[in-house]
Design a protein around this motif. Structure first.
Motif, PDB file in Angstrom:
ATOM      1  N   ASN A   8       0.841  -1.204   0.000  1.00  0.00           N
ATOM      2  CA  ASN A   8       0.000   0.000   0.000  1.00  0.00           C
ATOM      3  C   ASN A   8       0.879   1.258   0.000  1.00  0.00           C
ATOM      4  N   ALA A   9       1.928   1.218   0.811  1.00  0.00           N
ATOM      5  CA  ALA A   9       2.844   2.363   0.912  1.00  0.00           C
ATOM      6  C   ALA A   9       3.507   2.641  -0.433  1.00  0.00           C
ATOM      7  N   LYS A  10       3.905   1.584  -1.109  1.00  0.00           N
ATOM      8  CA  LYS A  10       4.576   1.741  -2.403  1.00  0.00           C
ATOM      9  C   LYS A  10       3.630   2.374  -3.425  1.00  0.00           C
ATOM     10  N   ASP A  11       2.370   1.938  -3.407  1.00  0.00           N
ATOM     11  CA  ASP A  11       1.367   2.517  -4.308  1.00  0.00           C
ATOM     12  C   ASP A  11       1.169   4.003  -4.040  1.00  0.00           C
ATOM     13  N   LEU A  12       1.034   4.335  -2.743  1.00  0.00           N
ATOM     14  CA  LEU A  12       0.819   5.730  -2.363  1.00  0.00           C
ATOM     15  C   LEU A  12       2.013   6.582  -2.782  1.00  0.00           C
ATOM     16  N   TYR A  13       3.222   6.034  -2.598  1.00  0.00           N
ATOM     17  CA  TYR A  13       4.438   6.764  -2.961  1.00  0.00           C
ATOM     18  C   TYR A  13       4.467   7.038  -4.463  1.00  0.00           C
ATOM     19  N   SER A  14       4.163   6.001  -5.249  1.00  0.00           N
ATOM     20  CA  SER A  14       4.184   6.159  -6.706  1.00  0.00           C
ATOM     21  C   SER A  14       3.185   7.216  -7.157  1.00  0.00           C
ATOM     22  N   LYS A  15       2.051   7.232  -6.500  1.00  0.00           N
ATOM     23  CA  LYS A  15       0.985   8.146  -6.897  1.00  0.00           C
ATOM     24  C   LYS A  15       1.253   9.587  -6.447  1.00  0.00           C
ATOM     25  N   HIS A  16       1.732   9.758  -5.207  1.00  0.00           N
ATOM     26  CA  HIS A  16       1.801  11.111  -4.634  1.00  0.00           C
ATOM     27  C   HIS A  16       3.198  11.701  -4.483  1.00  0.00           C
ATOM     28  N   CYS A  17       4.230  10.895  -4.484  1.00  0.00           N
ATOM     29  CA  CYS A  17       5.549  11.408  -4.091  1.00  0.00           C
ATOM     30  C   CYS A  17       6.625  11.292  -5.175  1.00  0.00           C
ATOM     31  N   LYS A  18       6.514  10.244  -5.984  1.00  0.00           N
ATOM     32  CA  LYS A  18       7.569   9.913  -6.935  1.00  0.00           C
ATOM     33  C   LYS A  18       7.901  11.040  -7.904  1.00  0.00           C
TER      34      LYS A  18
ATOM     35  N   THR B  44      -4.886  15.340   1.191  1.00  0.00           N
ATOM     36  CA  THR B  44      -4.750  14.463   0.019  1.00  0.00           C
ATOM     37  C   THR B  44      -4.686  13.001   0.424  1.00  0.00           C
ATOM     38  N   ILE B  45      -3.941  12.711   1.513  1.00  0.00           N
ATOM     39  CA  ILE B  45      -3.891  11.348   2.051  1.00  0.00           C
ATOM     40  C   ILE B  45      -4.480  11.463   3.450  1.00  0.00           C
ATOM     41  N   SER B  46      -5.801  11.457   3.513  1.00  0.00           N
ATOM     42  CA  SER B  46      -6.476  11.876   4.745  1.00  0.00           C
ATOM     43  C   SER B  46      -6.431  10.846   5.871  1.00  0.00           C
ATOM     44  N   ASP B  47      -6.179   9.575   5.556  1.00  0.00           N
ATOM     45  CA  ASP B  47      -6.079   8.556   6.603  1.00  0.00           C
ATOM     46  C   ASP B  47      -4.680   8.623   7.238  1.00  0.00           C
ATOM     47  N   ASP B  48      -4.625   8.956   8.540  1.00  0.00           N
ATOM     48  CA  ASP B  48      -3.330   9.059   9.240  1.00  0.00           C
ATOM     49  C   ASP B  48      -2.492   7.809   9.027  1.00  0.00           C
ATOM     50  N   ASN B  49      -3.123   6.651   9.113  1.00  0.00           N
ATOM     51  CA  ASN B  49      -2.385   5.389   8.977  1.00  0.00           C
ATOM     52  C   ASN B  49      -1.689   5.264   7.630  1.00  0.00           C
ATOM     53  N   ASP B  50      -2.310   5.777   6.584  1.00  0.00           N
ATOM     54  CA  ASP B  50      -1.670   5.746   5.261  1.00  0.00           C
ATOM     55  C   ASP B  50      -0.383   6.565   5.275  1.00  0.00           C
ATOM     56  N   ARG B  51      -0.430   7.741   5.939  1.00  0.00           N
ATOM     57  CA  ARG B  51       0.773   8.583   6.007  1.00  0.00           C
ATOM     58  C   ARG B  51       1.850   7.932   6.873  1.00  0.00           C
ATOM     59  N   TRP B  52       1.426   7.170   7.895  1.00  0.00           N
ATOM     60  CA  TRP B  52       2.406   6.457   8.725  1.00  0.00           C
ATOM     61  C   TRP B  52       3.058   5.324   7.918  1.00  0.00           C
ATOM     62  N   MET B  53       2.251   4.626   7.114  1.00  0.00           N
ATOM     63  CA  MET B  53       2.771   3.481   6.347  1.00  0.00           C
ATOM     64  C   MET B  53       3.822   3.890   5.325  1.00  0.00           C
ATOM     65  N   ILE B  54       3.603   5.042   4.692  1.00  0.00           N
ATOM     66  CA  ILE B  54       4.551   5.498   3.658  1.00  0.00           C
ATOM     67  C   ILE B  54       5.968   5.549   4.216  1.00  0.00           C
ATOM     68  N   ILE B  55       6.079   5.847   5.518  1.00  0.00           N
ATOM     69  CA  ILE B  55       7.403   5.973   6.138  1.00  0.00           C
ATOM     70  C   ILE B  55       8.201   4.673   6.003  1.00  0.00           C
ATOM     71  N   TYR B  56       7.520   3.527   6.095  1.00  0.00           N
ATOM     72  CA  TYR B  56       8.230   2.250   5.910  1.00  0.00           C
ATOM     73  C   TYR B  56       8.845   2.168   4.517  1.00  0.00           C
TER      74      TYR B  56
END
Ligand code: HEC
Length: 136
Positions: free
Chosen positions: A52-62, A116-128
């Motif tokens: 999930n973190a990898k998907d979020l990174y590709s979509k929002h950060c890459k 944009t990434i409103s679920d706190d847990n999603d923002r925590w996961m990206i850190i991994y």
């Protein structure tokens, strides 16, 4: 004649002072409130969360941070700001809480992702996922 020279001097002086100020801001330390520094990551580094973190990174950060976190994404060059380098020890020594604060709040060209990434847990996961960029 004399007043014109004074005027030109003042404009040059003001412009220089402004540019120095803007520049200094770019290298200013990013202060993270103490309560974030000690926050524990409430999510686990499970296989599912990492995917999930990898998907979020590709979509929002890459686009800015690049596919390996070096800060060399396709948008980075046109930003007129440096994105940092997630592979460095300087970045990796930060606690999850510090990184969470930065992702949530943003600063300058770094967007705030609270909405944009409103679920706190999603923002925590990206850190991994950011941890996986650590250079060996
Ligand atoms: C529009 C470009 C852009 C996007 C998209 C972006 N960032 Fe950033 N990011 C930046 C810039 C520029 C900085 C440097 C900001 C500063 O130091 O003032 C930064 C800084 C950071 C930092 C702090 C780095 C350090 O050295 O402490 C983290 C963490 C971060 N970004 C994570 C993310 C994550 C996670 C995402 C996606 C959810 C993301 N960024 C999306 C541009 C971007």
């Amino acid at each position: 004649m004399k007043s014109r020279i004074v005027k030109i001097f003042m404009i040059v002086f003001a412009t220089t002072a402004f540019l120095i100020l803007v520049n200094a801001q770019g290298v200013q330390e990013w202060i993270v409130p103490a309560k974030f520094k000690t926050m524990k990551n409430p999510t686990s580094a499970s296989k599912e969360n990492l995917a999930n973190a990898k998907d979020l990174y590709s979509k929002h950060c890459k686009s800015c941070h690049g596919s390996t976190g070096l800060g060399d994404g396709t948008k980075a060059a046109s930003l007129d700001a440096t994105c940092g380098d997630f592979s460095t020890a300087k970045f990796q020594v930060q606690t999850d809480g510090e990184v969470f604060f930065k992702i949530s709040e943003g600063r300058g060209k770094m967007p705030s992702f609270k909405k944009t990434i409103s679920d706190d847990n999603d923002r925590w996961m990206i850190i991994y996922y950011l941890r996986s960029f650590k250079s060996k």
